[in-house]
Design an enzyme around this catalytic site. Structure first.
Site, PDB file in Angstrom:
ATOM      1  N   CYS A 134       0.840  -1.191   0.000  1.00  0.00           N
ATOM      2  CA  CYS A 134       0.000   0.000   0.000  1.00  0.00           C
ATOM      3  C   CYS A 134       0.878   1.244   0.000  1.00  0.00           C
ATOM      4  O   CYS A 134       1.883   1.292   0.715  1.00  0.00           O
ATOM      5  CB  CYS A 134      -0.884  -0.023   1.251  1.00  0.00           C
ATOM      6  SG  CYS A 134      -1.994   1.372   1.394  1.00  0.00           S
ATOM      7  N   HIS A 151      -9.321  -3.985  -1.288  1.00  0.00           N
ATOM      8  CA  HIS A 151      -8.315  -3.155  -0.608  1.00  0.00           C
ATOM      9  C   HIS A 151      -8.802  -1.702  -0.524  1.00  0.00           C
ATOM     10  O   HIS A 151      -8.720  -1.068   0.527  1.00  0.00           O
ATOM     11  CB  HIS A 151      -6.997  -3.267  -1.379  1.00  0.00           C
ATOM     12  CG  HIS A 151      -5.860  -2.524  -0.776  1.00  0.00           C
ATOM     13  ND1 HIS A 151      -4.834  -3.155  -0.115  1.00  0.00           N
ATOM     14  CD2 HIS A 151      -5.553  -1.197  -0.747  1.00  0.00           C
ATOM     15  CE1 HIS A 151      -3.951  -2.254   0.296  1.00  0.00           C
ATOM     16  NE2 HIS A 151      -4.370  -1.060  -0.084  1.00  0.00           N
ATOM     17  N   GLU A 152      -9.328  -1.182  -1.643  1.00  0.00           N
ATOM     18  CA  GLU A 152      -9.774   0.215  -1.673  1.00  0.00           C
ATOM     19  C   GLU A 152     -11.067   0.412  -0.880  1.00  0.00           C
ATOM     20  O   GLU A 152     -11.237   1.434  -0.206  1.00  0.00           O
ATOM     21  CB  GLU A 152      -9.935   0.704  -3.112  1.00  0.00           C
ATOM     22  CG  GLU A 152      -8.667   0.619  -3.954  1.00  0.00           C
ATOM     23  CD  GLU A 152      -7.427   1.197  -3.291  1.00  0.00           C
ATOM     24  OE1 GLU A 152      -7.531   2.194  -2.546  1.00  0.00           O
ATOM     25  OE2 GLU A 152      -6.333   0.653  -3.509  1.00  0.00           O
ATOM     26  N   HIS A 184     -10.090   0.825   2.607  1.00  0.00           N
ATOM     27  CA  HIS A 184      -9.618   2.189   2.896  1.00  0.00           C
ATOM     28  C   HIS A 184     -10.806   3.106   3.190  1.00  0.00           C
ATOM     29  O   HIS A 184     -10.763   3.912   4.115  1.00  0.00           O
ATOM     30  CB  HIS A 184      -8.826   2.764   1.725  1.00  0.00           C
ATOM     31  CG  HIS A 184      -7.380   2.432   1.735  1.00  0.00           C
ATOM     32  ND1 HIS A 184      -6.545   2.739   2.791  1.00  0.00           N
ATOM     33  CD2 HIS A 184      -6.591   1.832   0.799  1.00  0.00           C
ATOM     34  CE1 HIS A 184      -5.317   2.335   2.516  1.00  0.00           C
ATOM     35  NE2 HIS A 184      -5.322   1.775   1.309  1.00  0.00           N
TER      36      HIS A 184
END
Length: 194
Positions: free
Chosen positions: A124, A167-168, A171
């Protein structure tokens, strides 16, 4: 299939259709990427109006920042210090990518189906010195909205692109990949940053 918000508006969820970054109307500006333990990375982003000028500018800026960042395949608003549920993804040309939807941005995205769980190594930009093994779905269905048009979208993807989307979305929920690793034994010093 109709999504809950789309049903009321009489619209059906679909793929990206003819959406491209050109819909945003300008190239965007490169923003600085924050690193852990920046507080924006641990707070859930708020839902946004995908047609607002602020959201459209943020979407363009995320794409611009992602494009100048070596090895970057996704970037979420919290990574540029903005607490919003907006992220960009682009896995075209990545050797692990199977399904590829090109460059796109999603607002208010949520996972509606996740299957075929597999562990894989992740890194990341906001955690530049570490990588880690994270178990993620390798087949994914995500619903969200497209910036600029506000059109509801339903993406079906797999493999590396599915991992990037999860993953996003993490976030946007205030989570880092480090929050998903099995333990300290699954975290590694990054050897090379592309």
């Amino acid at each position: 299939m109709r999504g809950p918000d789309a049903t009321a508006a009489g619209e059906e969820y679909a793929g990206l259709g003819d959406w491209t970054p050109d819909v945003l109307g300008f190239p965007g500006e490169v923003r600085p990427v924050v690193s852990a333990p920046h507080p924006a990375l641990s707070r859930a982003g708020v839902a946004v109006d995908p047609t607002s000028a602020e959201t459209v500018r943020l979407a363009a800026d995320l794409i611009a920042t992602m494009r100048v960042s070596p090895g970057c395949v996704g970037l979420a608003a919290p990574q540029v210090g903005v607490g919003a549920q907006v992220f960009a993804v682009e896995v075209t040309g990545h050797p692990k990518a199977v399904t590829v939807h090109g460059t796109f941005v999603l607002c208010n995205a949520r996972v509606v189906e996740a299957t075929r769980w597999k562990a894989g190594r992740e890194g990341c930009m906001s955690v530049p010195d570490l990588t880690g093994d994270v178990k993620r779905a390798s087949r994914l269905v995500v619903e969200g909205e497209l910036p600029g048009t506000g059109a509801p979208v339903r993406l079906v993807t797999d493999g590396f692109e599915a991992r990037a989307l999860q993953h996003e979305i993490d976030h946007c929920s205030g989570l880092l990949f480090l929050d998903r690793v099995a333990g300290a034994h699954a975290v590694y010093q990054r050897k090379v940053y592309l």
